[in-house]
Design a protein around this motif. Sequence first.
Motif, PDB file in Angstrom:
ATOM      1  N   SER A   3      58.397  26.964  79.513  1.00 29.88           N
ATOM      2  CA  SER A   3      58.659  25.674  80.484  1.00 29.88           C
ATOM      3  C   SER A   3      59.746  24.591  79.907  1.00 29.88           C
ATOM      4  CB  SER A   3      57.397  25.017  80.600  1.00 29.88           C
ATOM      5  OG  SER A   3      57.764  23.863  81.465  1.00 29.88           O
ATOM      6  N   ARG A   4      60.572  24.320  80.812  1.00 32.26           N
ATOM      7  CA  ARG A   4      61.610  23.556  80.447  1.00 32.26           C
ATOM      8  C   ARG A   4      61.259  21.872  80.354  1.00 32.26           C
ATOM      9  NH1 ARG A   4      66.698  25.072  84.010  1.00 32.26           N
ATOM     10  NH2 ARG A   4      66.150  27.406  84.327  1.00 32.26           N
ATOM     11  N   LEU A   5      59.891  21.998  80.684  1.00 27.98           N
ATOM     12  CA  LEU A   5      59.377  20.473  80.588  1.00 27.98           C
ATOM     13  C   LEU A   5      58.939  19.977  79.489  1.00 27.98           C
ATOM     14  CD1 LEU A   5      57.512  20.714  84.136  1.00 27.98           C
ATOM     15  CD2 LEU A   5      59.615  19.688  83.945  1.00 27.98           C
ATOM     16  N   HIS A   6      58.775  18.843  79.319  1.00 33.02           N
ATOM     17  CA  HIS A   6      58.016  18.033  78.209  1.00 33.02           C
ATOM     18  C   HIS A   6      56.585  18.547  78.192  1.00 33.02           C
ATOM     19  CE1 HIS A   6      61.520  15.954  76.489  1.00 33.02           C
ATOM     20  NE2 HIS A   6      61.664  15.542  77.686  1.00 33.02           N
ATOM     21  N   PRO A   7      55.915  18.546  77.105  1.00 32.62           N
ATOM     22  CA  PRO A   7      54.455  18.947  77.022  1.00 32.62           C
ATOM     23  C   PRO A   7      53.528  17.948  78.097  1.00 32.62           C
ATOM     24  CG  PRO A   7      55.288  19.099  74.680  1.00 32.62           C
ATOM     25  CD  PRO A   7      56.402  18.658  75.665  1.00 32.62           C
ATOM     26  N   GLU A   8      53.881  16.769  77.953  1.00 37.49           N
ATOM     27  CA  GLU A   8      53.150  15.705  78.622  1.00 37.49           C
ATOM     28  C   GLU A   8      53.479  15.922  80.357  1.00 37.49           C
ATOM     29  OE1 GLU A   8      55.895  13.964  77.001  1.00 37.49           O
ATOM     30  OE2 GLU A   8      54.760  14.780  75.040  1.00 37.49           O
ATOM     31  N   ASP A   9      54.694  16.207  80.594  1.00 37.79           N
ATOM     32  CA  ASP A   9      55.174  16.634  81.970  1.00 37.79           C
ATOM     33  C   ASP A   9      54.374  17.896  82.422  1.00 37.79           C
ATOM     34  OD1 ASP A   9      56.460  14.151  82.086  1.00 37.79           O
ATOM     35  OD2 ASP A   9      58.502  15.283  81.475  1.00 37.79           O
ATOM     36  N   GLN A  10      54.365  18.854  81.774  1.00 37.74           N
ATOM     37  CA  GLN A  10      53.602  20.131  82.173  1.00 37.74           C
ATOM     38  C   GLN A  10      52.438  20.004  82.102  1.00 37.74           C
ATOM     39  OE1 GLN A  10      55.300  23.046  82.684  1.00 37.74           O
ATOM     40  NE2 GLN A  10      53.451  23.700  83.656  1.00 37.74           N
ATOM     41  N   LYS A  11      51.707  19.110  81.475  1.00 42.59           N
ATOM     42  CA  LYS A  11      50.405  18.922  81.559  1.00 42.59           C
ATOM     43  C   LYS A  11      49.992  18.181  83.003  1.00 42.59           C
ATOM     44  CE  LYS A  11      46.394  16.602  79.519  1.00 42.59           C
ATOM     45  NZ  LYS A  11      45.784  15.825  78.244  1.00 42.59           N
TER      46      LYS A  11
END
Length: 58
Positions: A3-11
């Motif tokens: 994923s290109r998202l930050h882990p918090e955003d992906q969560k």
Amino acid sequence: MPSRLHPEDQKRVDQYLASPVHQVERRPFRVWILIALVVGSVVGLGLLSRLLAQLVAV
């Protein structure tokens, strides 16, 4: 693919997609109904075109 998202955003995205609003039960896809509709449409339009050709030729 990572994923290109930050882990918090992906969560947050995962939580949003897992919500009940996005868990819609769907009937299984029936390919034969789709094929029958396509064939029926082609045959129906072909018959209609022949009928119109007969009416114009008369």
